[in-house]
Design a protein around this motif. Sequence first.
Motif, mmCIF file in Angstrom:
data_model
loop_
_atom_site.group_PDB
_atom_site.id
_atom_site.type_symbol
_atom_site.label_atom_id
_atom_site.label_comp_id
_atom_site.label_asym_id
_atom_site.label_seq_id
_atom_site.Cartn_x
_atom_site.Cartn_y
_atom_site.Cartn_z
ATOM 1 N N VAL A 139 0.847 -1.192 0.000
ATOM 2 C CA VAL A 139 0.000 0.000 0.000
ATOM 3 C C VAL A 139 0.884 1.244 0.000
ATOM 4 O O VAL A 139 0.682 2.175 -0.787
ATOM 5 C CB VAL A 139 -0.969 -0.009 1.202
ATOM 6 C CG1 VAL A 139 -1.632 1.344 1.380
ATOM 7 C CG2 VAL A 139 -2.023 -1.098 1.025
ATOM 8 N N VAL A 140 1.885 1.272 0.869
ATOM 9 C CA VAL A 140 2.778 2.426 0.962
ATOM 10 C C VAL A 140 3.523 2.649 -0.357
ATOM 11 O O VAL A 140 3.630 3.777 -0.835
ATOM 12 C CB VAL A 140 3.764 2.238 2.137
ATOM 13 C CG1 VAL A 140 4.925 3.211 2.057
ATOM 14 C CG2 VAL A 140 3.030 2.381 3.464
ATOM 15 N N GLU A 141 4.032 1.586 -0.948
ATOM 16 C CA GLU A 141 4.857 1.720 -2.154
ATOM 17 C C GLU A 141 4.054 2.004 -3.412
ATOM 18 O O GLU A 141 4.563 2.643 -4.330
ATOM 19 C CB GLU A 141 5.691 0.453 -2.359
ATOM 20 C CG GLU A 141 6.783 0.292 -1.330
ATOM 21 C CD GLU A 141 7.601 -0.973 -1.528
ATOM 22 O OE1 GLU A 141 7.236 -1.820 -2.372
ATOM 23 O OE2 GLU A 141 8.620 -1.102 -0.828
ATOM 24 N N HIS A 142 2.814 1.540 -3.473
ATOM 25 C CA HIS A 142 2.071 1.619 -4.730
ATOM 26 C C HIS A 142 0.839 2.511 -4.690
ATOM 27 O O HIS A 142 0.174 2.666 -5.710
ATOM 28 C CB HIS A 142 1.665 0.213 -5.186
ATOM 29 C CG HIS A 142 2.838 -0.702 -5.370
ATOM 30 N ND1 HIS A 142 3.767 -0.524 -6.369
ATOM 31 C CD2 HIS A 142 3.251 -1.780 -4.662
ATOM 32 C CE1 HIS A 142 4.696 -1.464 -6.283
ATOM 33 N NE2 HIS A 142 4.407 -2.244 -5.242
ATOM 34 N N ALA A 143 0.519 3.099 -3.546
ATOM 35 C CA ALA A 143 -0.667 3.953 -3.455
ATOM 36 C C ALA A 143 -0.484 5.174 -4.348
ATOM 37 O O ALA A 143 0.510 5.885 -4.249
ATOM 38 C CB ALA A 143 -0.918 4.376 -2.014
ATOM 39 N N GLU A 144 -1.440 5.383 -5.223
ATOM 40 C CA GLU A 144 -1.424 6.544 -6.098
ATOM 41 C C GLU A 144 -2.706 7.316 -5.881
ATOM 42 O O GLU A 144 -3.729 6.750 -5.528
ATOM 43 C CB GLU A 144 -1.308 6.112 -7.558
ATOM 44 C CG GLU A 144 -0.002 5.411 -7.875
ATOM 45 C CD GLU A 144 0.115 5.028 -9.332
ATOM 46 O OE1 GLU A 144 -0.725 5.450 -10.140
ATOM 47 O OE2 GLU A 144 1.053 4.294 -9.655
ATOM 48 N N GLY A 145 -2.629 8.613 -6.106
ATOM 49 C CA GLY A 145 -3.812 9.437 -5.941
ATOM 50 C C GLY A 145 -3.440 10.713 -5.237
ATOM 51 O O GLY A 145 -2.586 11.447 -5.727
ATOM 52 N N PRO A 146 -4.046 10.974 -4.065
ATOM 53 C CA PRO A 146 -3.709 12.199 -3.336
ATOM 54 C C PRO A 146 -2.203 12.254 -3.083
ATOM 55 O O PRO A 146 -1.523 11.231 -3.081
ATOM 56 C CB PRO A 146 -4.476 12.046 -2.019
ATOM 57 C CG PRO A 146 -5.550 11.058 -2.294
ATOM 58 C CD PRO A 146 -5.030 10.150 -3.370
ATOM 59 N N ASP A 147 -1.693 13.461 -2.848
ATOM 60 C CA ASP A 147 -0.247 13.615 -2.616
ATOM 61 C C ASP A 147 0.270 12.618 -1.591
ATOM 62 O O ASP A 147 1.288 11.987 -1.783
ATOM 63 C CB ASP A 147 0.074 15.034 -2.146
ATOM 64 C CG ASP A 147 -0.005 16.032 -3.296
ATOM 65 O OD1 ASP A 147 0.141 15.612 -4.453
ATOM 66 O OD2 ASP A 147 -0.215 17.213 -3.009
ATOM 67 N N HIS A 148 -0.432 12.478 -0.487
ATOM 68 C CA HIS A 148 -0.059 11.520 0.549
ATOM 69 C C HIS A 148 -1.327 10.762 0.923
ATOM 70 O O HIS A 148 -2.036 11.165 1.842
ATOM 71 C CB HIS A 148 0.513 12.208 1.775
ATOM 72 C CG HIS A 148 1.826 12.880 1.559
ATOM 73 N ND1 HIS A 148 2.540 12.798 0.399
ATOM 74 C CD2 HIS A 148 2.582 13.632 2.371
ATOM 75 C CE1 HIS A 148 3.650 13.480 0.502
ATOM 76 N NE2 HIS A 148 3.702 14.001 1.688
ATOM 77 N N PRO A 149 -1.611 9.669 0.205
ATOM 78 C CA PRO A 149 -2.829 8.922 0.562
ATOM 79 C C PRO A 149 -2.847 8.576 2.048
ATOM 80 O O PRO A 149 -1.811 8.270 2.638
ATOM 81 C CB PRO A 149 -2.746 7.669 -0.306
ATOM 82 C CG PRO A 149 -1.892 8.074 -1.469
ATOM 83 C CD PRO A 149 -0.889 9.033 -0.894
ATOM 84 N N ALA A 150 -4.016 8.651 2.643
ATOM 85 C CA ALA A 150 -4.197 8.299 4.046
ATOM 86 C C ALA A 150 -4.542 6.827 4.158
ATOM 87 O O ALA A 150 -5.284 6.282 3.333
ATOM 88 C CB ALA A 150 -5.304 9.148 4.658
ATOM 89 N N VAL A 151 -4.005 6.182 5.185
ATOM 90 C CA VAL A 151 -4.216 4.751 5.401
ATOM 91 C C VAL A 151 -4.685 4.545 6.839
ATOM 92 O O VAL A 151 -4.211 5.201 7.769
ATOM 93 C CB VAL A 151 -2.914 3.949 5.165
ATOM 94 C CG1 VAL A 151 -3.148 2.459 5.351
ATOM 95 C CG2 VAL A 151 -2.341 4.242 3.782
#
Length: 139
Positions: free
Chosen positions: A56-68
């Motif tokens: 998730v951390v390495e491949h999350a795309e979208g908002p500047d800093h996706p929230a998890v």
Amino acid sequence: MSSDVLAHALVEGPADLNLVDAVHAALESLWNAVPDVSDEDRMLFALAVSEVATNVVEHAEGPDHPAVSIRLEVDPGALTAVLTDDADPALIRLDEVSMPGAEAESGRGLALALAALDELVHEPGQGNTWRLRRRRRPA
């Protein structure tokens, strides 16, 4: 949260490597709260959660800093984790995931998670939801 949950933890933050460190710390607090979880269950569940969280951390795309958000639970019969993010939906088919060859330098994370868990589900939508479950084995 159901009434038979023995311990739980919630980790929230941006999709960065600090989140993975926080997950490891949260898992350690769960093991301290429920010491009768077998070493095998601890190791394999932690491996699976860490691999999915790292993906998730390495491949999350979208908002500047996706929230998890990662919710971890221990109940008498299972270890569960639910990871949600607000990133673009991941285009992944878990039924097509396999272990790469020995020479590959990456690509093992989801295959390892699938092998360590009894259930791994990815639900894309407004972001992504990952559901991980490992039945507890006798110590």
